[in-house]
Enzyme design. Structure first.
Site, short mmCIF file in Angstrom:
data_model
loop_
_atom_site.label_atom_id
_atom_site.label_comp_id
_atom_site.label_asym_id
_atom_site.label_seq_id
_atom_site.Cartn_x
_atom_site.Cartn_y
_atom_site.Cartn_z
N HIS A 122 37.87 -2.26 15.64
CA HIS A 122 36.95 -2.81 14.65
C HIS A 122 37.02 -4.33 14.72
CE1 HIS A 122 35.52 -3.85 10.57
NE2 HIS A 122 34.99 -2.65 10.50
N ASP A 150 46.17 -0.64 12.66
CA ASP A 150 45.09 -0.57 11.68
C ASP A 150 44.93 0.88 11.26
OD1 ASP A 150 42.67 -0.32 10.35
OD2 ASP A 150 41.47 -1.34 11.87
N GLN A 206 41.26 4.29 9.05
CA GLN A 206 40.64 5.60 9.20
C GLN A 206 41.66 6.73 9.31
OE1 GLN A 206 37.46 5.97 8.86
NE2 GLN A 206 36.83 3.83 8.98
N LYS A 232 38.49 3.61 1.29
CA LYS A 232 38.22 4.72 2.21
C LYS A 232 39.02 5.97 1.84
CE LYS A 232 37.18 1.54 6.01
NZ LYS A 232 35.72 1.63 5.96
N CYS A 278 30.61 -2.39 13.41
CA CYS A 278 31.62 -3.46 13.54
C CYS A 278 32.50 -3.23 14.77
CB CYS A 278 32.46 -3.58 12.28
SG CYS A 278 31.53 -4.08 10.83
#
Length: 414
Positions: free
Chosen positions: A131, A208, A211, A234, A372
């Site tokens: 991202h 990261d 997700q 999220k 993104c």
């Protein structure tokens, strides 16, 4: 909290779970909403909405400043959210910096760790599927330090080429930053194994987890990374919430990123004594109500069980892939052997934005664009894709409705 009913086999009543999410009952353009955009932001259960409402109605005050009852209640609720997150992720609370989300967290690492550490000749390794939030901060650091960026590529399935990645981990590499789960392809990266290989070479690792945390059980301690970032909205929490986990030795050595109130012990014009970590990175008034809501989201997800959530989403993904296989001219981007319930696709002869716009008229909400992730779009040679991302509150009936709407739109586009 309205926990779902279970039977003797511990099977969750997913219809009751869905009923906890009020937005999912609305109509769009006169059609029942089919919300397939959870990778963008997750919907919120009543428990989260009620927690935020209750804070503002009964407990609203600033944290760590007042000795009155409301101030104490607000501080306890805010720090309680930190404790819940720590337990949820199997880390210590004093290793969690509460912040606005993954973007802030990654910038914190970039400016407080990487900028003082890196120099000309050093290298940063990223992956093709990152991202922009996990690309741009490192570019800014590289520009200011003279470090260079190397890119680990993906194969035809949308999986990292691990052999090529390992070949990049040469002595000049000081930092490896990668996503746990791709927001475009759904690919689940073997972060534990990758971090182990980096650690053997003395390379600091950043993961990261935006997700991953909403959709699977994440045990940060077992991953073995140096930093882990994630976003609250999220995972069915409020927007403007998230956290950075970091090893205590890094937090102790890193200078503050932003200065102001709360992150200090003493201020004189001659100099300032900073607070201990994690508070020295939490300047100013935080999103208190948001973190109260995030604490409620953690309670809610924990009540369902993250392994149950992952199993439900994998069941929905299998149905979704089967249903999409019946749509002529449809191309799916990313067929990793282990992937989350995220499907990026295009239909022959149709632009992604046209597809998404017409699907919206049928009540279907999906994302279209570059997500993104410009370098990933460039890899596939397309300007944009459509992305359908499912969550545990979705249904098999919605999948059928989505495919019917997609077939209708495809006919309209010729």
């Amino acid at each position: 909290m309205n926990l779902p009913a279970t039977d003797s086999t511990n099977a969750i009543d997913w219809a009751r779970v869905r009923a906890d999410f009020p937005l999912l009952t609305r109509q769009v353009h006169g059609k029942p909403l089919v919300y397939f955009d959870s990778a963008n932001t997750g919907q919120k259960p009543d428990a989260v909405i009620d927690a935020v409402d209750d804070f503002y109605r009964r407990h609203n005050a600033n944290v760590s400043r007042a000795v009155h009852a409301l101030g104490t209640e607000a501080t306890e609720a805010y720090e309680g959210a930190r404790s819940k997150l720590a337990k949820f992720l199997n880390v210590r609370g004093d290793e969690l910096v509460l912040c606005s989300g993954t973007t802030f967290a990654l910038n914190l690492v970039a400016y407080s760790w990487a900028l003082p550490q890196l120099k000309a000749g050093d290298a940063i390794v990223l992956t093709r599927m990152e991202h922009h939030a996990n690309i741009v901060p490192w570019q800014l650091v590289a520009q200011r330090t003279g470090a260079v960026i190397k890119v680990a590529e993906i194969d035809e399935r949308g999986e990292l080429d691990l052999a090529q990645l390992h070949s990049l981990l040469t002595p000049e590499v000081k930092l490896l930053s990668l996503t746990h789960v791709s927001n475009v392809l759904g690919t689940v990266n073997p972060v534990r194994e990758i971090c182990r290989e980096a650690r053997k070479r003395g390379i600091v690792t950043v993961v990261d987890g935006s997700q991953a945390v909403p959709h699977r059980a994440v045990d940060i301690a077992s991953i073995g990374c140096d930093f882990y970032a994630f976003t609250g909205h999220k995972m069915s929490g409020p927007t403007g919430t998230g956290a950075l986990w970091a090893r205590r030795e890094h937090l102790a050595a890193m200078p503050p990123f932003i200065g102001g109130g709360e992150m200090i012990k003493e201020v004189r014009f001659e100099g300032t004594v900073f607070n201990d970590a994690p508070h020295k990175f939490e300047a100013g008034t935080p999103n208190i109500a948001g973190f109260v809501g995030l604490g409620a989201a953690v309670d809610y997800l924990s009540g369902l069980g993250m392994r149950n959530i992952e199993a439900r989403e994998q069941e929905l993904l299998a149905h979704f892939n089967e249903a999409l296989s019946k749509v002529e001219g449809l191309r799916i981007f990313g067929q990793a052997r282990e992937k989350a319930a995220v499907v990026s696709f295009l239909v022959e002869g149709a632009h992604a934005h046209d597809l998404a716009t017409l699907l919206d008229l049928e009540g279907v909400a999906i994302r279209s664009g570059h997500h993104c992730a410009h370098p990933l779009m460039q890899h596939f040679g397309v300007p944009a894709t459509c992305r359908a991302s499912l969550a545990f509150y979705n249904t098999h009936e919605e999948i059928e409705a989505f495919v019917a709407a997609l077939q209708k739109v495809r006919r309209l586009l010729g």
